[in-house]
Write an enzyme that holds these catalytic residues in place. Structure first.
Site, PDB file in Angstrom:
ATOM      1  NE  ARG A  40       4.572   3.828  10.240  1.00 40.03           N
ATOM      2  CZ  ARG A  40       5.077   4.840   9.543  1.00 40.03           C
ATOM      3  NH1 ARG A  40       4.956   6.063   9.979  1.00 40.03           N
ATOM      4  NH2 ARG A  40       5.701   4.637   8.412  1.00 40.03           N
ATOM      5  CD  GLU A  77       9.773   4.361  -1.518  1.00 40.34           C
ATOM      6  OE1 GLU A  77       8.763   4.383  -0.797  1.00 40.34           O
ATOM      7  OE2 GLU A  77      10.786   3.712  -1.212  1.00 40.34           O
TER       8      GLU A  77
END
Length: 153
Positions: A40, A77
């Site tokens: 993006r 994460e």
């Protein structure tokens, strides 16, 4: 909750206004490289680069760029990942802006900063449309300036 910019892209005026806000901030700052993070960051980076007279350098996932690359691994994460950049795309002492759609934990932005600094670039700032401040990604940027348009809690 998953945060996404696709609804912004469906509204041409708002999308243009978003690009214009970044351009206004970075024009005249002597930035020669806009580095966009896959995928993006590729949406926002090129129009910003064109408007401020800088080159656009894609920072891609592994094995997506032809030719010689340098890589930077980082921890997410949910696992590990890697960014790659063409060798020679950015030169020592160039002033760089890192662009992505969102900052969460900051791992991807840190990898981008490390990649650019390894070749001698000066990372002037990181720019994102959205920040998830509860995930404290800004704190991982080691004092590197971060500009965001929207905080989402």
């Amino acid at each position: 909750m998953f945060q996404d910019i696709t609804t912004l892209l469906l509204k041409p005026k708002e999308f243009k206004d978003t690009i214009d806000m970044f351009v206004e901030r970075y024009k005249g700052k002597n930035i020669s490289v806009v580095a966009g993070i896959e995928a993006r960051g590729f949406i926002f980076g090129p129009p910003i680069a064109l408007a401020i007279g800088a080159k656009f350098v894609p920072l891609r996932k592994p094995k997506k760029l032809p030719g010689k690359v340098i890589s930077e691994e980082y921890i997410l994460e949910y696992g590990r990942d890697c960014l790659e950049m063409h060798v020679g795309a950015v030169e020592s002492a160039e002033r760089a802006l890192v662009v992505d759609d969102l900052i969460a934990t900051g791992g991807t932005l840190c990898a981008a900063i490390n990649l650019l600094e390894r070749v001698g670039a000066e990372v002037v700032e990181c720019a994102c449309v959205i920040e998830l401040p509860d995930l404290k990604g800004r704190e991982r940027l080691n004092g590197k300036p971060l500009y965001v348009l929207v905080e989402s809690h």
